[in-house]
Design a protein around this motif. Structure first.
Motif, PDB file in Angstrom:
ATOM      1  N   GLY A 170       0.815  -1.210   0.047  1.00  0.00           N
ATOM      2  CA  GLY A 170      -0.205   0.067   0.091  1.00  0.00           C
ATOM      3  C   GLY A 170       0.989   1.369  -0.109  1.00  0.00           C
ATOM      4  O   GLY A 170       1.970   1.224  -0.130  1.00  0.00           O
ATOM      5  N   ASP A 171       0.218   2.561   0.102  1.00  0.00           N
ATOM      6  CA  ASP A 171       0.734   3.775   0.195  1.00  0.00           C
ATOM      7  C   ASP A 171       1.150   4.089   1.467  1.00  0.00           C
ATOM      8  O   ASP A 171       0.814   4.106   2.500  1.00  0.00           O
ATOM      9  CB  ASP A 171      -0.272   4.662  -0.255  1.00  0.00           C
ATOM     10  CG  ASP A 171       0.585   5.970  -0.439  1.00  0.00           C
ATOM     11  OD1 ASP A 171       1.573   6.261   0.216  1.00  0.00           O
ATOM     12  OD2 ASP A 171      -0.165   6.917  -1.142  1.00  0.00           O
ATOM     13  N   CYS A 172       2.737   4.345   1.590  1.00  0.00           N
ATOM     14  CA  CYS A 172       3.395   4.465   2.964  1.00  0.00           C
ATOM     15  C   CYS A 172       2.965   5.648   3.801  1.00  0.00           C
ATOM     16  O   CYS A 172       2.782   5.616   4.912  1.00  0.00           O
ATOM     17  CB  CYS A 172       4.975   4.229   2.973  1.00  0.00           C
ATOM     18  SG  CYS A 172       5.801   5.726   1.843  1.00  0.00           S
ATOM     19  N   SER A 173       2.202   6.585   2.621  1.00  0.00           N
ATOM     20  CA  SER A 173       2.087   7.848   3.533  1.00  0.00           C
ATOM     21  C   SER A 173       0.669   7.452   4.291  1.00  0.00           C
ATOM     22  O   SER A 173       0.342   8.192   5.523  1.00  0.00           O
ATOM     23  CB  SER A 173       1.809   9.079   2.431  1.00  0.00           C
ATOM     24  OG  SER A 173       0.799   8.620   1.573  1.00  0.00           O
ATOM     25  N   LYS A 227      13.187  -8.310 -10.971  1.00  0.00           N
ATOM     26  CA  LYS A 227      12.158  -7.719 -11.743  1.00  0.00           C
ATOM     27  C   LYS A 227      12.173  -5.802 -11.416  1.00  0.00           C
ATOM     28  O   LYS A 227      11.210  -5.502 -11.697  1.00  0.00           O
ATOM     29  CB  LYS A 227      10.844  -8.302 -11.345  1.00  0.00           C
ATOM     30  CG  LYS A 227      10.923  -9.629 -11.688  1.00  0.00           C
ATOM     31  CD  LYS A 227       9.703 -10.473 -11.359  1.00  0.00           C
ATOM     32  CE  LYS A 227       9.745 -12.263 -11.841  1.00  0.00           C
ATOM     33  NZ  LYS A 227       9.589 -13.078 -10.712  1.00  0.00           N
ATOM     34  N   HIS A 228      12.969  -5.685 -10.551  1.00  0.00           N
ATOM     35  CA  HIS A 228      12.780  -4.236 -10.056  1.00  0.00           C
ATOM     36  C   HIS A 228      13.840  -3.516 -10.903  1.00  0.00           C
ATOM     37  O   HIS A 228      14.984  -3.751 -10.877  1.00  0.00           O
ATOM     38  CB  HIS A 228      12.954  -4.027  -8.553  1.00  0.00           C
ATOM     39  CG  HIS A 228      12.344  -2.895  -8.143  1.00  0.00           C
ATOM     40  ND1 HIS A 228      13.039  -1.564  -8.210  1.00  0.00           N
ATOM     41  CD2 HIS A 228      11.217  -2.563  -7.191  1.00  0.00           C
ATOM     42  CE1 HIS A 228      12.449  -0.467  -7.536  1.00  0.00           C
ATOM     43  NE2 HIS A 228      11.438  -1.229  -7.207  1.00  0.00           N
ATOM     44  N   PRO A 229      13.607  -2.310 -11.358  1.00  0.00           N
ATOM     45  CA  PRO A 229      14.554  -1.539 -12.099  1.00  0.00           C
ATOM     46  C   PRO A 229      15.659  -0.697 -11.287  1.00  0.00           C
ATOM     47  O   PRO A 229      16.570  -0.271 -11.795  1.00  0.00           O
ATOM     48  CB  PRO A 229      13.738  -0.446 -12.937  1.00  0.00           C
ATOM     49  CG  PRO A 229      12.483  -0.366 -12.030  1.00  0.00           C
ATOM     50  CD  PRO A 229      12.316  -1.545 -11.534  1.00  0.00           C
ATOM     51  N   GLY A 252      10.252  -1.614  -2.401  1.00  0.00           N
ATOM     52  CA  GLY A 252      10.796  -2.290  -3.842  1.00  0.00           C
ATOM     53  C   GLY A 252      10.934  -3.553  -3.839  1.00  0.00           C
ATOM     54  O   GLY A 252      10.249  -4.466  -3.460  1.00  0.00           O
ATOM     55  N   SER A 253      12.265  -4.061  -4.254  1.00  0.00           N
ATOM     56  CA  SER A 253      12.298  -5.653  -4.285  1.00  0.00           C
ATOM     57  C   SER A 253      12.659  -6.207  -3.217  1.00  0.00           C
ATOM     58  O   SER A 253      13.163  -7.080  -3.112  1.00  0.00           O
ATOM     59  CB  SER A 253      13.394  -5.872  -5.508  1.00  0.00           C
ATOM     60  OG  SER A 253      14.845  -5.450  -4.988  1.00  0.00           O
ATOM     61  N   GLY A 254      13.052  -5.497  -2.044  1.00  0.00           N
ATOM     62  CA  GLY A 254      13.061  -6.152  -0.714  1.00  0.00           C
ATOM     63  C   GLY A 254      14.493  -6.101  -0.216  1.00  0.00           C
ATOM     64  O   GLY A 254      14.760  -6.819   0.924  1.00  0.00           O
ATOM     65  N   THR A 255      15.380  -5.213  -0.851  1.00  0.00           N
ATOM     66  CA  THR A 255      16.827  -5.473  -0.359  1.00  0.00           C
ATOM     67  C   THR A 255      17.010  -5.188   1.139  1.00  0.00           C
ATOM     68  O   THR A 255      17.737  -5.922   1.593  1.00  0.00           O
ATOM     69  CB  THR A 255      17.588  -4.154  -1.094  1.00  0.00           C
ATOM     70  OG1 THR A 255      17.368  -4.365  -2.460  1.00  0.00           O
ATOM     71  CG2 THR A 255      19.028  -4.589  -0.934  1.00  0.00           C
ATOM     72  N   THR A 256      16.162  -4.100   1.724  1.00  0.00           N
ATOM     73  CA  THR A 256      16.632  -3.993   2.963  1.00  0.00           C
ATOM     74  C   THR A 256      16.033  -4.939   3.879  1.00  0.00           C
ATOM     75  O   THR A 256      16.738  -5.499   4.612  1.00  0.00           O
ATOM     76  CB  THR A 256      15.585  -2.651   3.527  1.00  0.00           C
ATOM     77  OG1 THR A 256      15.967  -1.604   2.650  1.00  0.00           O
ATOM     78  CG2 THR A 256      15.942  -2.029   4.666  1.00  0.00           C
ATOM     79  N   ILE A 308       7.126  -1.733   3.548  1.00  0.00           N
ATOM     80  CA  ILE A 308       5.824  -1.157   2.730  1.00  0.00           C
ATOM     81  C   ILE A 308       6.274  -0.884   1.386  1.00  0.00           C
ATOM     82  O   ILE A 308       7.178  -0.276   0.977  1.00  0.00           O
ATOM     83  CB  ILE A 308       5.411   0.121   3.506  1.00  0.00           C
ATOM     84  CG1 ILE A 308       5.418   0.006   4.962  1.00  0.00           C
ATOM     85  CG2 ILE A 308       4.051   0.763   2.887  1.00  0.00           C
ATOM     86  CD1 ILE A 308       5.245   1.457   5.652  1.00  0.00           C
ATOM     87  N   GLU A 309       5.309  -1.474   0.296  1.00  0.00           N
ATOM     88  CA  GLU A 309       5.534  -1.237  -0.940  1.00  0.00           C
ATOM     89  C   GLU A 309       4.217  -1.060  -1.544  1.00  0.00           C
ATOM     90  O   GLU A 309       3.315  -1.857  -1.387  1.00  0.00           O
ATOM     91  CB  GLU A 309       6.430  -2.422  -1.633  1.00  0.00           C
ATOM     92  CG  GLU A 309       6.569  -2.416  -3.144  1.00  0.00           C
ATOM     93  CD  GLU A 309       6.948  -1.224  -3.754  1.00  0.00           C
ATOM     94  OE1 GLU A 309       8.229  -0.809  -3.393  1.00  0.00           O
ATOM     95  OE2 GLU A 309       6.342  -0.719  -4.760  1.00  0.00           O
ATOM     96  N   ILE A 310       4.149  -0.004  -2.674  1.00  0.00           N
ATOM     97  CA  ILE A 310       2.845   0.134  -3.215  1.00  0.00           C
ATOM     98  C   ILE A 310       2.493  -0.906  -4.330  1.00  0.00           C
ATOM     99  O   ILE A 310       1.170  -1.084  -4.671  1.00  0.00           O
ATOM    100  CB  ILE A 310       2.791   1.565  -3.478  1.00  0.00           C
ATOM    101  CG1 ILE A 310       1.409   2.296  -3.634  1.00  0.00           C
ATOM    102  CG2 ILE A 310       3.576   2.134  -5.052  1.00  0.00           C
ATOM    103  CD1 ILE A 310       1.302   3.659  -4.019  1.00  0.00           C
TER     104      ILE A 310
HETATM  105  C1  LIG Z   1      13.829   3.357  -5.572  1.00  0.00           C
HETATM  106  S1  LIG Z   1      12.574   2.018  -5.474  1.00  0.00           S
HETATM  107  C2  LIG Z   1      13.254   1.232  -3.989  1.00  0.00           C
HETATM  108  C3  LIG Z   1      14.093  -0.020  -4.205  1.00  0.00           C
HETATM  109  C4  LIG Z   1      14.728  -0.933  -3.159  1.00  0.00           C
HETATM  110  N1  LIG Z   1      15.619   0.073  -2.352  1.00  0.00           N
HETATM  111  C5  LIG Z   1      15.382  -1.989  -4.008  1.00  0.00           C
HETATM  112  O1  LIG Z   1      16.530  -2.184  -3.437  1.00  0.00           O
HETATM  113  O2  LIG Z   1      14.648  -2.791  -4.475  1.00  0.00           O
HETATM  114  C6  LIG Z   1      11.205   2.914  -4.785  1.00  0.00           C
HETATM  115  C7  LIG Z   1       9.935   1.927  -4.649  1.00  0.00           C
HETATM  116  O3  LIG Z   1       8.845   2.676  -3.893  1.00  0.00           O
HETATM  117  C8  LIG Z   1       7.687   2.366  -4.299  1.00  0.00           C
HETATM  118  N2  LIG Z   1       6.659   3.532  -4.113  1.00  0.00           N
HETATM  119  C9  LIG Z   1       6.758   4.602  -4.655  1.00  0.00           C
HETATM  120  N3  LIG Z   1       5.989   5.421  -3.774  1.00  0.00           N
HETATM  121  C10 LIG Z   1       5.296   4.654  -2.873  1.00  0.00           C
HETATM  122  C11 LIG Z   1       4.541   5.007  -1.696  1.00  0.00           C
HETATM  123  N4  LIG Z   1       3.903   6.118  -1.877  1.00  0.00           N
HETATM  124  N5  LIG Z   1       4.576   3.829  -0.919  1.00  0.00           N
HETATM  125  C12 LIG Z   1       5.127   2.779  -1.001  1.00  0.00           C
HETATM  126  N6  LIG Z   1       5.844   2.676  -1.884  1.00  0.00           N
HETATM  127  C13 LIG Z   1       6.065   3.667  -2.840  1.00  0.00           C
HETATM  128  C14 LIG Z   1       7.971   2.121  -5.911  1.00  0.00           C
HETATM  129  O4  LIG Z   1       6.845   1.274  -6.325  1.00  0.00           O
HETATM  130  C15 LIG Z   1       9.409   1.671  -5.877  1.00  0.00           C
HETATM  131  O5  LIG Z   1       9.359   0.092  -5.815  1.00  0.00           O
END
Ligand SMILES: C[S@@+](CC[C@H](N)C(=O)[O-])C[C@H]1O[C@@H](n2cnc3c(N)ncnc32)[C@H](O)[C@@H]1O
Length: 341
Positions: free
Chosen positions: A14-17, A266-268, A296-300, A314-316
């Motif tokens: 969902g949206d982290c905000s 799968k994450h850019p 994102g792809s879950g690295t942390t 949290i990831e949207i």
């Molecule tokens: C730069 S990437 C993070 C990559 C991550 N550090 C990794 O190693 O895979 C930013 C991520 O934030 C997500 N995102 C953007 N806005 C968001 C929000 N409001 N709430 C949660 N996730 C959000 C995007 O879908 C994206 O996957």
């Protein structure tokens, strides 16, 4: 408000905000994240990053940052990694605009800007610009009482690279005996100086210290500024001071790493596990809670789990959530510590 314990080691989609608002105050040890960069890419899940104006992006990001500060414990830290952006050939300095805005609220202090030096930056062709090869990780603390295990940061350098430390040879320190003789120290002071010099030479020859420096009254410049204090008093009172050098590599605010390429990811925009590992070791202990609101792809989460910390992600974008869960599962038995670059 959610019960934090129920959400440990889970990924919330969902949206982290919104989701952050349900996390209790002072419940997380480290927020470590890389938000979307301004107008860099469309992740397809909505969220922030593609605002028309940089000011709007910073405002949206700051609202999320404030929530991150609220959920962080008094002993905790908040780390945001951001990249920059050229518009019409002009570098916007987005990371610094964010950091300056973040500090306006006096509830945090910026304690370090850790610079990631990319060993293999993307070779963007622009004849009249150098290739950007750095990105900041801003480390903010809520109080002066933040957890900070400096020795754990890049500790492999001490363990492995300094392992073959040379012991000092027979000549070490000889010049100081001559200088003591030449000096205008009293005969008692000279005796004491030679005694302490002999002791420190033994330490160096036995490899207990890497080396040392001696400062003698009347011969060497007096220490000043941050180095003065006790050393100046020693020179004044007994005529000399000895500075032992222990050889542990000094911890600089720089970390080198390749740009991450994980086969099949799968994450850019994945950030490097190595850097995340070193930051988690620097800022948390085993059992602590690490939160990434832009997982994102879950690295942390992958690295936190490997280092026996709890994570909350949290990831949207639902597809990235599934991918992160897969990565975490694949790594669930992997407790090999210490990736090296
Ligand atoms: C730069 S990437 C993070 C990559 C991550 N550090 C990794 O190693 O895979 C930013 C991520 O934030 C997500 N995102 C953007 N806005 C968001 C929000 N409001 N709430 C949660 N996730 C959000 C995007 O879908 C994206 O996957």
């Amino acid at each position: 408000m959610i019960n934090i314990k129920e959400h440990l080691n889970k990924i919330l989609c969902g949206d982290c905000s919104q989701i952050l608002q349900d996390i209790p105050d002072n419940s997380v040890d480290l927020v470590l994240t890389s938000p979307p960069y301004f107008q860099q890419r469309d992740y397809g899940g909505g969220g922030i990053g593609n605002e028309n104006k940089v000011e709007d992006f910073i405002n949206n990001l700051i609202k999320i940052f404030r929530e991150c500060v609220r959920v962080t414990k008094q002993t905790g830290t908040i780390v945001f990694n951001l990249g920059d952006k050229y518009i019409d050939g002009n570098l916007l300095l987005v990371p610094y605009r964010f950091a300056i805005e973040a500090m306006k609220d006096k509830s945090v202090k910026l304690i370090n800007e850790l610079t990631w030096v990319k060993v293999n930056p993307a070779p963007k062709q622009c004849l009249k610009k150098l290739i950007p090869a750095t990105e900041p990780f801003f480390i903010f603390a809520k109080t002066d009482d933040y957890y900070f295990n400096k020795d754990a940061f890049l500790e492999y350098r001490d363990k492995y690279l300094n392992g073959n430390k040379r012991k000092a040879g027979n000549d070490v320190g000889k010049k100081y005996f001559e200088l003591i003789e030449k000096s205008d120290l009293s005969s008692e002071e000279k005796l004491q100086a030679k005694k302490e010099l002999n002791e420190v030479i033994m330490d160096a020859q036995q490899g207990k210290i890497e080396s040392f420096r001696m400062k003698i009254r009347g011969l060497h410049a007096l220490p000043y500024g941050g180095q003065a204090g006790g050393r100046l008093t020693q020179i004044e009172n007994k005529g000399f001071t000895i500075i032992k050098i222990y050889g542990n590599s000094i911890r600089k605010d720089v970390i080198e790493s390749n740009v991450e390429t994980i086969q099949g990811n799968k994450h850019p925009a994945v950030y490097p596990e190595f850097i995340i590992q070193e930051i988690i070791k620097l800022l948390t202990k085993e059992g602590d809670v690490v939160l990434d609101p832009f997982l994102g792809s879950g690295t942390t989460a992958v690295v936190a789990q490997r280092l026996r910390r709890n994570y909350i992600g949290i990831e949207i974008h639902p597809e990235f959530v599934e991918y992160a869960k897969e990565r975490i599962l694949q790594n669930s038995n992997n407790y090999t510590l210490d990736l090296f670059i």
